[in-house]
Design an enzyme around this catalytic site. Structure first.
Site, PDB file in Angstrom:
ATOM      1  N   ARG A   1      -9.868  -0.829 -19.964  1.00 27.18           N
ATOM      2  CA  ARG A   1      -9.965  -2.274 -20.171  1.00 27.18           C
ATOM      3  C   ARG A   1      -9.504  -2.994 -18.911  1.00 27.18           C
ATOM      4  O   ARG A   1      -8.516  -2.605 -18.287  1.00 27.18           O
ATOM      5  CB  ARG A   1      -9.074  -2.708 -21.335  1.00 27.18           C
TER       6      ARG A   1
ATOM      7  N   LYS B   1      -6.663   1.306 -17.489  1.00 25.78           N
ATOM      8  CA  LYS B   1      -6.345   2.394 -16.570  1.00 25.78           C
ATOM      9  C   LYS B   1      -5.911   1.734 -15.267  1.00 25.78           C
ATOM     10  O   LYS B   1      -6.025   0.525 -15.114  1.00 25.78           O
ATOM     11  CB  LYS B   1      -7.575   3.270 -16.318  1.00 25.78           C
ATOM     12  N   GLY B   2      -5.410   2.526 -14.335  1.00 23.20           N
ATOM     13  CA  GLY B   2      -4.987   1.956 -13.052  1.00 23.20           C
ATOM     14  C   GLY B   2      -6.188   1.611 -12.190  1.00 23.20           C
ATOM     15  O   GLY B   2      -7.170   2.348 -12.173  1.00 23.20           O
TER      16      GLY B   2
ATOM     17  N   ASN C   1      -8.126  -8.761 -15.997  1.00 21.80           N
ATOM     18  CA  ASN C   1      -8.569  -9.968 -15.308  1.00 21.80           C
ATOM     19  C   ASN C   1      -9.677  -9.587 -14.335  1.00 21.80           C
ATOM     20  O   ASN C   1      -9.402  -9.054 -13.251  1.00 21.80           O
ATOM     21  CB  ASN C   1      -7.372 -10.594 -14.578  1.00 21.80           C
TER      22      ASN C   1
ATOM     23  N   GLU D   1      -5.708   2.032  -6.875  1.00 22.71           N
ATOM     24  CA  GLU D   1      -5.957   3.099  -5.915  1.00 22.71           C
ATOM     25  C   GLU D   1      -7.340   3.732  -6.009  1.00 22.71           C
ATOM     26  O   GLU D   1      -7.871   4.208  -5.009  1.00 22.71           O
ATOM     27  CB  GLU D   1      -4.838   4.157  -6.048  1.00 22.71           C
TER      28      GLU D   1
ATOM     29  N   PHE E   1       0.810  -1.223   0.000  1.00 21.09           N
ATOM     30  CA  PHE E   1       0.000   0.000   0.000  1.00 21.09           C
ATOM     31  C   PHE E   1       0.838   1.265   0.000  1.00 21.09           C
ATOM     32  O   PHE E   1       0.383   2.329   0.404  1.00 21.09           O
ATOM     33  CB  PHE E   1      -0.983   0.000   1.188  1.00 21.09           C
TER      34      PHE E   1
ATOM     35  N   THR F   1      -1.427  -8.805  -5.659  1.00 17.93           N
ATOM     36  CA  THR F   1      -2.527  -8.282  -6.467  1.00 17.93           C
ATOM     37  C   THR F   1      -2.797  -9.093  -7.725  1.00 17.93           C
ATOM     38  O   THR F   1      -3.861  -8.969  -8.322  1.00 17.93           O
ATOM     39  CB  THR F   1      -2.204  -6.847  -6.897  1.00 17.93           C
TER      40      THR F   1
ATOM     41  N   GLY G   1       1.422  -0.138 -12.602  1.00 17.66           N
ATOM     42  CA  GLY G   1       2.083  -1.388 -12.953  1.00 17.66           C
ATOM     43  C   GLY G   1       1.594  -1.950 -14.273  1.00 17.66           C
ATOM     44  O   GLY G   1       2.372  -2.124 -15.221  1.00 17.66           O
TER      45      GLY G   1
HETATM   46 MO1  MOS Z   1       1.336   3.440  -4.131  1.00 20.62          MO
HETATM   47  S1  MOS Z   1       0.837   4.637  -2.532  1.00 20.62           S
HETATM   48  O1  MOS Z   1       1.961   4.555  -5.279  1.00 20.62           O
HETATM   49  O2  MOS Z   1       2.554   2.484  -3.567  1.00 20.62           O
END
Ligand code: MOS
Length: 711
Positions: A588, A661-662, A591, A665, A241, A471, A512
């Site tokens: 998109r 997209k991410g 998974n 968070e 985190f 994750t 990532g």
């Molecule tokens: Mo996240 S708070 O960018 O590890």
């Protein structure tokens, strides 16, 4: 632009490929890497918040066992002069914060080390300390930049004061969020082996982190090593985190300890208590939000002023007002950040730095404005939906916030909601519903590299220094690599978690998947160009494909809408979340199984922020009191309500190569506001300070329903 023609695996709910190894206990985490004859490290930590260490007496500690060694500033090796303040571990006698590492005790077993550490006698010359963040703190200042220094501290466009005076309706409100710690299930751990071969130093570091390359890149120069002299290995990680993004003091401590016993492994697992100091945390925030609007709800003025803390010897500014710059438009807008240097350890990134606490303030204020205007809070947000990013004027790469609000409202059952607070009393519980918008910015990350190798029998290996925090990185990168190569999942081995692999960004900033997929897809393309469709066994390509996203052309963000239903007990004030629903515009989804886990996990962390998490500091001594999981409450099974997340799933081709997209968070953003807004709808009491606790509601009966309580 690189593309993947045929997606057979991307988009499917493939179960975690590393799941069996994890649940059978055969996946080695950093601390479990096999090393022979290690010494165990237990830290000595300061018991004053500011001052000097005048003496350290290790006599009794050394008598515990022949294996005991005690490392202090007296006998530790020097670090390079350019090491930043918080990382200058065991370099001098200065105490910057309570709990700072001032020594390391090594012993043949963890018990010997701990017992000996307890017997180390330290004397101090203490100085007056200040650990308390206050809105009017005389030392508050405007830093050069916030977050990692790259974000502009203040953005002022027009005259907000004049805008507020001219508005039909306005609100001017103060919000507070408490300090928070990451409390990942696996504490920060590291195993260090300092070898001297032919006079040359080499450090092997098994470490729990978010990116082996990033740790190598920042830590090597601090230790006076070249990149080649530091190898970082971290195949499995038990959560983070944000607590394991960059090197922390523990890395320097374990490296210095290993250096003092060349060839001998040193193992260091932080006790839960140690993770509350020196591994970063989210600063408490004090936020003032001013909104002005016309009768029809059009926002005309937005002010968002943030005060957060940083350490005396380093700077990190929680960027809590940044998303406010693009989320809503208005004629006059102002967003500012002020920092206060305190005698505390370094704050740092924690899940959705900025957006998470910032959204609590702004999305609560929007709800308060909606109530003042008599406009439904969803309708108010839709009326203020901008066509371009308000700060940059750039078009959004995609922005489906309105879809999230409308589709979420439909699935949640918003229609027919009585807007007035304190209307539903059922079986002794006041019930209410609330909503909040969410956004999370695409980060400006450098590109990642990857290596593609042809193995025997038409199989491939894809390597990069990515990280799986639990994750699902192993799994989704295998899906992406298989589609890029046009082969079955079984025909691709993915290797991550080592600085020996192609350099890659950390699993951070929700970047990532976007960054690593770009590296994999582009490198496969280059591999095909070089080696053709029938590559020889051993053929390989390492490449750093150019990033495809254009920050100059587009504002790029994930969006979401959070819905909450809460119950507040009429007699005791106990507050329970009954339902959470999140609707997301996240591009998109690679998974769905794991995306849902990420989003729901983020939402639960939002619930935890709203109702439980509170890093309490005893300002008399300057230490975090709630430094264990008995007193630092995180949401647990009994707190988990009916919870679900869903998403639009439309690829955003401007955001990343696969249109993802991410999602790491965005799930936490807005949840605390949705819960606070629901609590107001239930009871008529506005709680503007997190966490929301039952004492806030004990005065409701006596107070008129429009009262505003501020703690
Ligand atoms: Mo996240 S708070 O960018 O590890």
């Amino acid at each position: 632009m690189t593309t993947v023609a045929d997606m057979q695996h991307v988009g499917r709910s493939v179960a975690r490929l590393d799941g069996p190894a994890k649940v059978t206990g055969t996946a080695p985490y950093a601390y479990e890497q096999p090393v022979s004859d290690p010494l165990h490290l237990y830290p000595v930590r300061s018991t004053v918040a500011r001052g000097r260490v005048t003496s350290i007496d290790a006599t009794a500690a050394l008598e515990v066992h022949e294996s005991v060694r005690v490392l202090t500033a007296e006998n530790a090796h020097d670090l390079s002069a350019s090491v930043p303040g918080d990382m200058r571990v065991l370099q001098d006698d200065i105490v910057h914060y309570h709990g700072q590492f001032i020594g390391a005790v090594l012993g043949a077993t963890p018990e010997i080390a701990r017992h000996a550490a307890d017997l180390v006698r330290v004397s101090y010359e203490p100085a007056d300390h200040d650990t308390e963040l206050r809105a009017d703190h005389p030392d508050r200042y405007a830093p050069e930049g916030i977050h990692d220094g790259s974000i502009v501290t203040d953005v002022v466009d027009g005259d907000v004061d004049a805008g507020l005076r001219g508005a039909d309706v306005s609100v001017d409100l103060s919000y507070h969020t408490s300090g928070q710690h990451h409390v990942a299930m696996e504490p920060n751990t590291a195993v260090a082996i300092w070898d001297v071969v032919d006079g040359a130093d080499h450090l092997t570091l098994y470490d729990s982190n978010q990116g082996a390359f990033v740790i190598q890149l920042f830590l090597a120069p601090m230790l006076g090593l070249t990149m080649a002299q530091l190898e970082v290995i971290s195949p499995f990680v038990g959560g983070s985190f944000g607590s394991k993004t960059i090197p922390r003091p523990l890395h320097v401590l374990v490296a210095l300890a290993a250096r003092s016993v060349p060839g001998r492994p040193v193992k260091f697992a932080l006790a839960r208590r140690h993770t509350f100091v020196g591994t970063a945390y989210r600063s408490p925030t004090i936020q003032r939000v001013r909104l002005g609007a016309r009768r029809d709800g059009t926002l005309t003025a937005i002010g968002h002023d943030v005060v957060v803390q940083t350490a005396r010897f380093g700077e990190y500014g929680e960027p809590a007002a940044v998303s406010t710059r693009m989320l809503y438009a208005a004629d006059s807008r102002s967003t500012t950040h002020r920092l206060v240097r305190l005698d505390v350890s370094m704050p740092g990134m924690m899940r959705a730095p900025g957006e998470a606490p910032g959204s609590f303030a702004v999305e609560s204020a929007i709800d308060e404005l909606a109530a003042e205007l008599g406009i439904d809070p969803i309708e108010l947000r839709i009326r203020n939906e901008p066509t371009v990013a308000a700060d940059s004027g750039r078009p959004f790469s995609s922005r489906d916030l309105v879809w999230c609000l409308r589709e979420g409202a439909s699935r949640f059952g918003w229609a027919g909601r009585d807007p007035a607070p304190r209307r539903r009393l059922e079986n002794g519980w006041w019930l209410g519903t609330g909503v909040a918008a969410a956004s999370y910015a695409r980060q400006h990350f450098p590109p990642s590299s990857a290596t593609v190798r042809a193995l025997v029998a038409g199989r491939y290996r894809v390597e990069l220094a990515a990280s799986d925090l639990g994750t699902g990185t192993f799994t989704i990168l295998t899906q992406i690599a298989a589609d890029a190569l046009g082969v079955a999942l079984e025909d691709v081995d993915v290797a991550i978690g080592s600085s020996a692999l192609a350099p890659a960004v950390a699993a951070a900033g929700s970047m990532g998947t976007a960054t690593w997929s770009e590296a994999i897809v582009g490198t496969v393309e280059e591999f095909r160009t070089t080696h053709g469709d029938a590559p020889a066994v051993g053929a390989h390509t390492t490449a750093t494909p150019r990033p495809s996203a254009d920050h100059e052309a587009f504002a790029m963000h994930a969006f979401g809408a959070q819905f909450a239903e809460v119950a507040v007990h009429a007699d005791t004030g106990e507050i329970r979340t009954r339902r959470l629903l999140g609707a997301f515009d996240a591009g998109r989804v690679v998974n769905p199984l794991m995306a849902r886990s990420q989003l729901v996990g983020g939402m639960l962390m939002g619930l935890s922020t709203a109702l439980h998490e509170h890093s309490v500091v005893d300002h008399r001594y300057g230490h975090v009191v709630t430094d264990d999981l008995a007193s630092y409450h995180v949401a647990s099974h009994a707190d988990v309500p009916e919870i679900d997340a869903f998403w639009l799933g439309t690829p955003d081709p401007h955001y990343s190569v696969l249109g993802t997209k991410g999602i790491a968070e965005i799930g936490i953003v807005g949840v605390a506001a949705a819960i606070a807004n629901a609590a107001w709808h239930a009871t008529g009491t506005r709680v503007r300070s997190l966490p929301i606790t039952l004492d806030n509601f004990l005065t409701t009966e006596a107070a008129p329903s429009s009262s505003r309580s501020t703690r």
